[in-house]
Design a protein around this motif. Structure first.
Motif, PDB file in Angstrom:
ATOM      1  N   ALA A 227      59.896  69.636  44.241  1.00  0.00           N
ATOM      2  CA  ALA A 227      60.257  69.157  45.580  1.00  0.00           C
ATOM      3  C   ALA A 227      61.366  70.009  46.170  1.00  0.00           C
ATOM      4  O   ALA A 227      61.294  70.435  47.333  1.00  0.00           O
ATOM      5  N   LYS A 228      62.394  70.294  45.361  1.00  0.00           N
ATOM      6  CA  LYS A 228      63.521  71.103  45.860  1.00  0.00           C
ATOM      7  C   LYS A 228      63.070  72.530  46.193  1.00  0.00           C
ATOM      8  O   LYS A 228      63.520  73.117  47.187  1.00  0.00           O
ATOM      9  N   ALA A 229      62.160  73.055  45.390  1.00  0.00           N
ATOM     10  CA  ALA A 229      61.640  74.409  45.655  1.00  0.00           C
ATOM     11  C   ALA A 229      60.892  74.437  46.994  1.00  0.00           C
ATOM     12  O   ALA A 229      61.026  75.384  47.774  1.00  0.00           O
ATOM     13  N   SER A 230      60.121  73.373  47.276  1.00  0.00           N
ATOM     14  CA  SER A 230      59.369  73.333  48.539  1.00  0.00           C
ATOM     15  C   SER A 230      60.314  73.218  49.737  1.00  0.00           C
ATOM     16  O   SER A 230      60.044  73.739  50.813  1.00  0.00           O
ATOM     17  N   VAL A 231      61.447  72.521  49.535  1.00  0.00           N
ATOM     18  CA  VAL A 231      62.438  72.364  50.604  1.00  0.00           C
ATOM     19  C   VAL A 231      63.123  73.702  50.884  1.00  0.00           C
ATOM     20  O   VAL A 231      63.376  74.069  52.030  1.00  0.00           O
ATOM     21  N   GLU A 232      63.398  74.434  49.805  1.00  0.00           N
ATOM     22  CA  GLU A 232      64.048  75.731  49.975  1.00  0.00           C
ATOM     23  C   GLU A 232      63.096  76.765  50.594  1.00  0.00           C
ATOM     24  O   GLU A 232      63.515  77.631  51.357  1.00  0.00           O
ATOM     25  N   ALA A 233      61.797  76.626  50.284  1.00  0.00           N
ATOM     26  CA  ALA A 233      60.820  77.607  50.766  1.00  0.00           C
ATOM     27  C   ALA A 233      60.285  77.293  52.164  1.00  0.00           C
ATOM     28  O   ALA A 233      59.896  78.195  52.904  1.00  0.00           O
ATOM     29  N   GLY A 234      60.242  75.991  52.516  1.00  0.00           N
ATOM     30  CA  GLY A 234      59.596  75.600  53.777  1.00  0.00           C
ATOM     31  C   GLY A 234      60.578  75.020  54.782  1.00  0.00           C
ATOM     32  O   GLY A 234      61.674  74.597  54.428  1.00  0.00           O
ATOM     33  N   GLU A 235      60.155  75.003  56.039  1.00  0.00           N
ATOM     34  CA  GLU A 235      60.995  74.483  57.121  1.00  0.00           C
ATOM     35  C   GLU A 235      60.172  73.498  57.936  1.00  0.00           C
ATOM     36  O   GLU A 235      59.141  73.869  58.487  1.00  0.00           O
ATOM     37  N   PRO A 236      60.578  72.216  58.000  1.00  0.00           N
ATOM     38  CA  PRO A 236      59.801  71.284  58.839  1.00  0.00           C
ATOM     39  C   PRO A 236      59.883  71.702  60.308  1.00  0.00           C
ATOM     40  O   PRO A 236      60.930  72.177  60.758  1.00  0.00           O
TER      41      PRO A 236
END
Length: 253
Positions: A227-236
């Motif tokens: 989850a943290k990796a997806s937050v660091e990689a993506g931008e809502p």
């Protein structure tokens, strides 16, 4: 009556947030509570916003309902398929609001409870937790119907859920889906819309929520790391969500 926001400004439209979760200490300290998080996303000058703490059994009395133009139903730690007294009371209120054709915008738990109030089915997500920044895909008809908003075909949003809408209510329409979730957004007429993700969340709110879920043993380390990796990689795409939610809630579609 719930707490107010914006009273004393130019007389305008009135909205209420039905808050189905308790504020975390972090969100209170940094953002002033979830109510203010919603108002910062959706509110405009001249409007009046109130909060009703639905999870504590606080709902607008029947005689006050007509004073509001729209209602936002928040996320929750509770299950939308649960039978707590406050959930039953909320379902009863939502049925009344639907019959009055009030604009209703449900987020996460709010999305699921609206589906249930309309006759849909909800339950544990078949693919488990979805936490992080997830890309959802609006349908071609949704993009066409809301062409004035220029909704992109790939729409990232912050997600944090382990329940989902299993079956749409009769006469409802799927507006978007993702790889994990078949019903990311649904619409019922032009006055009810449910969104499985959290357009109101910021990345820092999610990061603290991931830590809380980990401490409570509700997720495992591998879930938290992914989850943290997806937050660091993506931008809502916060601006696209803001436009869509505001246009819907304020009957501008």
């Amino acid at each position: 009556m719930g707490g107010g926001y914006g009273e004393g400004e130019a007389e305008g439209r009135r909205f209420a947030v039905l808050l189905c979760a308790e504020d975390s200490e972090y969100v209170k300290k940094v953002h002033g509570g979830y109510f203010k998080v919603f108002v910062s996303l959706l509110g405009e000058e001249g409007e009046t916003w109130h909060v009703y703490r639905a999870a504590r059994g606080e709902l607008p009395p029947a005689e006050d309902v007509d004073a509001y133009d729209g209602f936002v139903i928040s996320g929750s730690c509770s299950d939308a398929h649960g039978d707590d007294q406050w959930i039953r009371d909320l379902l009863s209120l939502l049925e009344t609001l639907v019959s009055k054709k009030k604009q209703l915008l449900g987020v996460c738990f709010g999305h699921q409870i609206l589906s249930r109030a309309l006759g849909g089915k909800t339950g544990r997500a078949k693919r488990g937790w979805d936490i992080g920044v997830t890309c959802i895909h609006p349908s071609h008809s949704t993009i066409k119907q809301f062409s004035s908003l220029h909704i992109p075909s790939h729409l990232p949003i912050i997600e944090c859920h382990r329940d989902e809408v299993w079956e749409l209510p009769p006469n409802a329409e799927v507006m978007a889906q993702s790889e994990k979730t078949g019903i990311e957004i649904f619409r019922y007429g032009y006055h009810v819309m449910g969104i499985q993700g959290h357009p109101e969340y910021t990345k820092d709110i999610l990061m603290h929520l991931i830590d809380r879920l980990l401490q409570l043993n509700l997720i495992q380390n591998c879930h938290a790391e992914a989850a943290k990796a997806s937050v660091e990689a993506g931008e809502p795409n916060r601006e696209a969500w803001k436009k869509l939610c505001k246009a819907f809630l304020k009957s501008q579609l």
